[in-house]
Structures are given as C-alpha cells and as structure tokens.
Design a protein around this motif. Structure first.
Motif, PDB file in Angstrom:
ATOM      1  N   ALA A 151     -13.774 -38.721 -24.249  1.00  0.00           N
ATOM      2  CA  ALA A 151     -13.183 -38.209 -23.007  1.00  0.00           C
ATOM      3  C   ALA A 151     -14.198 -38.265 -21.877  1.00  0.00           C
ATOM      4  CB  ALA A 151     -12.691 -36.778 -23.208  1.00  0.00           C
ATOM      5  N   ASP A 152     -13.676 -38.277 -20.650  1.00  0.00           N
ATOM      6  CA  ASP A 152     -14.504 -38.229 -19.449  1.00  0.00           C
ATOM      7  C   ASP A 152     -14.368 -36.853 -18.815  1.00  0.00           C
ATOM      8  OD1 ASP A 152     -15.395 -40.954 -19.460  1.00  0.00           O
ATOM      9  OD2 ASP A 152     -13.382 -41.536 -18.796  1.00  0.00           O
ATOM     10  N   CYS A 153     -15.480 -36.317 -18.348  1.00  0.00           N
ATOM     11  CA  CYS A 153     -15.447 -35.046 -17.625  1.00  0.00           C
ATOM     12  C   CYS A 153     -15.148 -35.333 -16.152  1.00  0.00           C
ATOM     13  CB  CYS A 153     -16.777 -34.306 -17.765  1.00  0.00           C
ATOM     14  SG  CYS A 153     -16.752 -32.654 -17.035  1.00  0.00           S
ATOM     15  N   LEU A 154     -13.987 -34.876 -15.690  1.00  0.00           N
ATOM     16  CA  LEU A 154     -13.555 -35.149 -14.322  1.00  0.00           C
ATOM     17  C   LEU A 154     -14.092 -34.130 -13.330  1.00  0.00           C
ATOM     18  CD1 LEU A 154      -9.803 -36.085 -14.918  1.00  0.00           C
ATOM     19  CD2 LEU A 154     -11.827 -37.552 -15.006  1.00  0.00           C
ATOM     20  N   GLU A 155     -14.263 -32.900 -13.783  1.00  0.00           N
ATOM     21  CA  GLU A 155     -14.792 -31.839 -12.919  1.00  0.00           C
ATOM     22  C   GLU A 155     -15.724 -30.960 -13.722  1.00  0.00           C
ATOM     23  OE1 GLU A 155     -14.457 -31.190  -9.752  1.00  0.00           O
ATOM     24  OE2 GLU A 155     -12.758 -32.440  -9.133  1.00  0.00           O
ATOM     25  N   GLU A 156     -16.856 -30.619 -13.144  1.00  0.00           N
ATOM     26  CA  GLU A 156     -17.761 -29.615 -13.711  1.00  0.00           C
ATOM     27  C   GLU A 156     -18.201 -28.725 -12.560  1.00  0.00           C
ATOM     28  OE1 GLU A 156     -22.265 -29.264 -15.448  1.00  0.00           O
ATOM     29  OE2 GLU A 156     -21.080 -30.974 -16.167  1.00  0.00           O
ATOM     30  N   ILE A 157     -17.669 -27.517 -12.539  1.00  0.00           N
ATOM     31  CA  ILE A 157     -17.913 -26.586 -11.444  1.00  0.00           C
ATOM     32  C   ILE A 157     -18.739 -25.409 -11.954  1.00  0.00           C
ATOM     33  CG2 ILE A 157     -16.858 -25.107  -9.700  1.00  0.00           C
ATOM     34  CD1 ILE A 157     -16.210 -28.045  -9.339  1.00  0.00           C
ATOM     35  N   HIS A 158     -19.870 -25.140 -11.311  1.00  0.00           N
ATOM     36  CA  HIS A 158     -20.707 -24.007 -11.676  1.00  0.00           C
ATOM     37  C   HIS A 158     -20.417 -22.870 -10.693  1.00  0.00           C
ATOM     38  CE1 HIS A 158     -23.790 -26.228 -14.328  1.00  0.00           C
ATOM     39  NE2 HIS A 158     -22.750 -27.024 -14.134  1.00  0.00           N
ATOM     40  N   LYS A 162      -9.156 -26.621  -7.227  1.00  0.00           N
ATOM     41  CA  LYS A 162     -10.464 -26.611  -6.574  1.00  0.00           C
ATOM     42  C   LYS A 162     -10.237 -26.653  -5.069  1.00  0.00           C
ATOM     43  CE  LYS A 162     -14.708 -29.395  -6.139  1.00  0.00           C
ATOM     44  NZ  LYS A 162     -15.398 -30.640  -6.572  1.00  0.00           N
ATOM     45  N   TYR A 163     -10.651 -25.596  -4.379  1.00  0.00           N
ATOM     46  CA  TYR A 163     -10.499 -25.513  -2.923  1.00  0.00           C
ATOM     47  C   TYR A 163     -11.845 -25.748  -2.243  1.00  0.00           C
ATOM     48  CZ  TYR A 163      -5.793 -23.423  -3.068  1.00  0.00           C
ATOM     49  OH  TYR A 163      -4.451 -23.196  -3.248  1.00  0.00           O
ATOM     50  N   LEU A 164     -11.842 -26.544  -1.202  1.00  0.00           N
ATOM     51  CA  LEU A 164     -13.014 -26.700  -0.341  1.00  0.00           C
ATOM     52  C   LEU A 164     -12.716 -26.020   0.989  1.00  0.00           C
ATOM     53  CD1 LEU A 164     -14.101 -30.402  -0.977  1.00  0.00           C
ATOM     54  CD2 LEU A 164     -15.009 -28.307  -1.999  1.00  0.00           C
ATOM     55  N   ASN A 175     -22.467 -26.491  -2.763  1.00  0.00           N
ATOM     56  CA  ASN A 175     -23.633 -27.342  -2.591  1.00  0.00           C
ATOM     57  C   ASN A 175     -23.849 -27.451  -1.084  1.00  0.00           C
ATOM     58  OD1 ASN A 175     -25.540 -29.391  -2.453  1.00  0.00           O
ATOM     59  ND2 ASN A 175     -24.711 -30.471  -4.244  1.00  0.00           N
ATOM     60  N   PRO A 176     -24.509 -26.452  -0.501  1.00  0.00           N
ATOM     61  CA  PRO A 176     -24.599 -26.386   0.963  1.00  0.00           C
ATOM     62  C   PRO A 176     -25.180 -27.625   1.619  1.00  0.00           C
ATOM     63  CG  PRO A 176     -25.301 -24.315  -0.027  1.00  0.00           C
ATOM     64  CD  PRO A 176     -25.128 -25.294  -1.149  1.00  0.00           C
ATOM     65  N   ILE A 199     -18.568 -26.379  -0.061  1.00  0.00           N
ATOM     66  CA  ILE A 199     -18.516 -24.957  -0.369  1.00  0.00           C
ATOM     67  C   ILE A 199     -17.062 -24.594  -0.621  1.00  0.00           C
ATOM     68  CG2 ILE A 199     -18.871 -22.622   0.550  1.00  0.00           C
ATOM     69  CD1 ILE A 199     -21.212 -23.719   2.138  1.00  0.00           C
ATOM     70  N   GLY A 200     -16.811 -23.888  -1.718  1.00  0.00           N
ATOM     71  CA  GLY A 200     -15.408 -23.637  -2.006  1.00  0.00           C
ATOM     72  C   GLY A 200     -15.168 -22.505  -2.982  1.00  0.00           C
ATOM     73  N   THR A 201     -13.919 -22.441  -3.406  1.00  0.00           N
ATOM     74  CA  THR A 201     -13.459 -21.460  -4.392  1.00  0.00           C
ATOM     75  C   THR A 201     -12.702 -22.200  -5.478  1.00  0.00           C
ATOM     76  OG1 THR A 201     -13.259 -19.668  -2.766  1.00  0.00           O
ATOM     77  CG2 THR A 201     -11.964 -19.456  -4.793  1.00  0.00           C
ATOM     78  N   TYR A 202     -13.008 -21.889  -6.724  1.00  0.00           N
ATOM     79  CA  TYR A 202     -12.251 -22.424  -7.848  1.00  0.00           C
ATOM     80  C   TYR A 202     -11.194 -21.398  -8.197  1.00  0.00           C
ATOM     81  CZ  TYR A 202     -11.419 -25.255 -12.026  1.00  0.00           C
ATOM     82  OH  TYR A 202     -10.868 -26.082 -12.975  1.00  0.00           O
ATOM     83  N   PHE A 203      -9.946 -21.737  -7.898  1.00  0.00           N
ATOM     84  CA  PHE A 203      -8.819 -20.850  -8.174  1.00  0.00           C
ATOM     85  C   PHE A 203      -8.355 -21.069  -9.605  1.00  0.00           C
ATOM     86  CE2 PHE A 203      -4.142 -20.444  -8.403  1.00  0.00           C
ATOM     87  CZ  PHE A 203      -4.021 -19.082  -8.143  1.00  0.00           C
ATOM     88  N   ILE A 204      -8.318 -19.992 -10.379  1.00  0.00           N
ATOM     89  CA  ILE A 204      -7.902 -20.077 -11.767  1.00  0.00           C
ATOM     90  C   ILE A 204      -6.992 -18.898 -12.066  1.00  0.00           C
ATOM     91  CG2 ILE A 204     -10.150 -19.061 -12.386  1.00  0.00           C
ATOM     92  CD1 ILE A 204      -9.803 -20.371 -15.162  1.00  0.00           C
TER      93      ILE A 204
END
Length: 318
Positions: free
Chosen positions: A130-137, A185-187, A250-251, A256-261
């Motif tokens: 598999a490929d990782c499409l998103e990795e958000i810290h 993923k919101y920017l 990542n300024p 800069i954003g919010t990960y909505f879950i």
C-alpha cells in the motif's frame, strides 16, 4: 486470546497531546490479504502493549476500513448499513471533496514517540502492499484550541454520551460495537483570518474567543459555525458526533490546518452536518468558516470491533 464480542476499538477516548493520522491505499500487488491479517494482529498488539508501557497515557491505535477495501478483503457481507464511498457535497461556493482511501489509522499518545513507534510498525507491514497518501502529525494547541484561536470540540459529547453517539448499537446488530469514521484535512487561509478583527472572528464561529462561551441566538449569526454544525432529530433531540480534531502545520510552507475526524453511530448524522455547512440552511447560507478553511480531502471508513479484527488476525501477529 481474542477480544470479547462487541469490544469496540478505542474511538471514545479523548484527544491526547500528540496524534498521527495516516491514510493508506492498496497497490495492485499480491499479498494484500496476508498483510491485512498481520495488521489485524498488530493493532491488537499495539493497544495492549502501550496500555502496559504507558498506563496513564491513553495511548491507542484505531484502524478504519473504507468501502472498497472492505469488499476487496472479503470482510463480512452485507456491509455495515451506511458504509459506501463518500459522495462529494457541492454547495454554491464550497465543496466537501471526496478522496480515495482504503485504511485509516488514528494513533494517540502522550508524546510523539508513542505515535511514531506505532506508525513504524504499521508501515513495516503495509509498505509492500500500500501507499501512504496522508501522514498528518497533530498536536494539542494551548488549551485545546485550533490554530484559528478558538477552543475546538466544545460541543463534543462527554461521559456516557460518547458511547451513545459514537458506537453502533442495535440498529445494525451484525456490526454492533463498531463506528463510522469520517475525516477531512482542512487548510486555513491564515492571512485572511488574522486580518479579521476579533469581533468578526467571533461572529464566524458563534462563540467568544477568550471565554469560549457560545453567543445567544439573538446575537449569533445564522451562518456561524456553531449555528450550522448543530443538529436535531425530528423530535427535537440533539444529535452529536465525537470529534477528535487536531491542529497541524508547517509554517515555513504556509500549510496550517485542522484535521477533522468524527466518530458516529451513523454516518447520516455526520453527513447532515456537512450538508448544513457546505450547502447551508437555507441553501446558500453556508458556514462562513469555509471562507477561511478549505477541505482538501474527504473519506469515510468503518471501524470494526476488536472481535471482528481478531477473526482475521494472523496467528503470528497477535
């Protein structure tokens, strides 16, 4: 030993100080079923291991499975009643986009080392297939605020209500104990946002910035976020979802954003909230926060019970 029937994955825990979100898409290669069997055992192992290693740290690994992956892996059929590919919601100005995804991981820990180690272990199993499409810290920002400066998740259910609103019950007995997981993923357009006077920002959110107190209905604009994100059923009972949103950024790259879950016992609740935000009530009266926050992803998953994962777990991974 397998988990007991209806033992839910840890979707109702509260957000921790550090989180990694990861979305994976299967390649067109052999070995996917075997990798998934190892993965099911690994999820169980990670949760047990870090409960012992970090007993007061609320560390957890939650895995969600998308519609196409569910079918490809031959998981139980009929499927969970509302599990299907997410369909985009298009309003007059803004769109809740749909993006491809097979697996989603929500990794929580009191420090990033816990999340990092869990993702390393998951990657070792998944990378060949598999490929990782998103990795958000994600990280906790001050007193639970989003990067926009307002407390995030104030309307979240607490206590027993988290179970009530997040976990599937008798309405779908075959998948009792599971949960519908939706992510975006919101920017944020920070330059435009920071130019707004605080009083105008408060009207966008529907809350006072410093105190986090909600405006009265007489003061709160009808297109504010708090007005449109609230939902009731036909009997006037409030409907809720369990949000585990986290800020990220990542300024130097102006990202800069919010990960909505959101976890919910039915996806229709989450979808109605999104329709109110993106289409508006009435149509055209969309959530004004979308003028400063752009959704660039959107995917739906189902989080099965640990019992179901145990049925697919490879013996050498559990």
């Amino acid at each position: 030993m397998k988990a007991a029937a209806y033992a839910s994955q840890n979707v109702t825990d509260y957000p921790n100080n550090n989180t990694i979100f990861a979305i994976w898409k299967f390649k067109e290669v052999p070995g996917i079923p075997a990798a998934f069997e190892r993965l099911c055992g690994l999820v169980d192992n990670l949760n047990h291991s870090f409960t012992i290693r970090v007993p007061s740290g609320r560390a957890s690994c939650v895995m969600g499975i998308g519609h196409d992956a569910w079918v490809q892996l031959g998981l139980p059929s009929p499927l969970p009643k509302e599990l299907k590919p997410f369909e985009a919601i298009t309003g007059a100005k803004h769109t809740a986009v749909t993006t491809p995804a097979d697996l989603h991981f929500h990794l929580r820990g009191p420090d990033m080392a816990v999340c990092f180690d869990m993702l390393i272990a998951i990657t070792e199993v998944l990378a060949p297939v598999a490929d990782c499409l998103e990795e958000i810290h994600g990280f906790r920002y001050w007193d639970g605020r989003s990067i926009l400066g307002f407390v995030d998740g104030t309307e979240n259910p607490v206590g027993a209500e988290r179970q009530q609103f997040a976990i599937v019950g008798d309405e779908d007995p075959a998948f009792k104990g599971g949960s519908y997981l939706f992510v975006q993923k919101y920017l944020h357009q920070m330059e435009a946002w920071t130019r707004l006077p605080v009083e105008e920002q408060e009207k966008v959110i529907g809350r006072y910035k410093l105190s986090d107190i909600e405006m009265t209905d007489a003061v709160k604009p009808g297109n504010s976020h708090s007005a449109l994100a609230s939902l009731e059923d036909e009997q006037g009972n409030e409907l809720k979802i369990v949000r585990d949103n986290m800020p990220f950024g990542n300024p130097s790259k102006k990202e800069i954003g919010t990960y909505f879950i959101a976890y919910a016992n039915t996806f229709s609740t989450t979808r109605r909230m999104l329709e109110r935000m993106f289409i508006g009530v009435p149509a055209g009266n969309y959530d004004r926060i979308l003028d400063f926050s752009t959704a660039i992803t959107g995917s739906l998953f189902f989080v099965p019970t640990m019992d179901l994962l145990g049925q697919y777990s490879a013996g050498d991974a559990s």
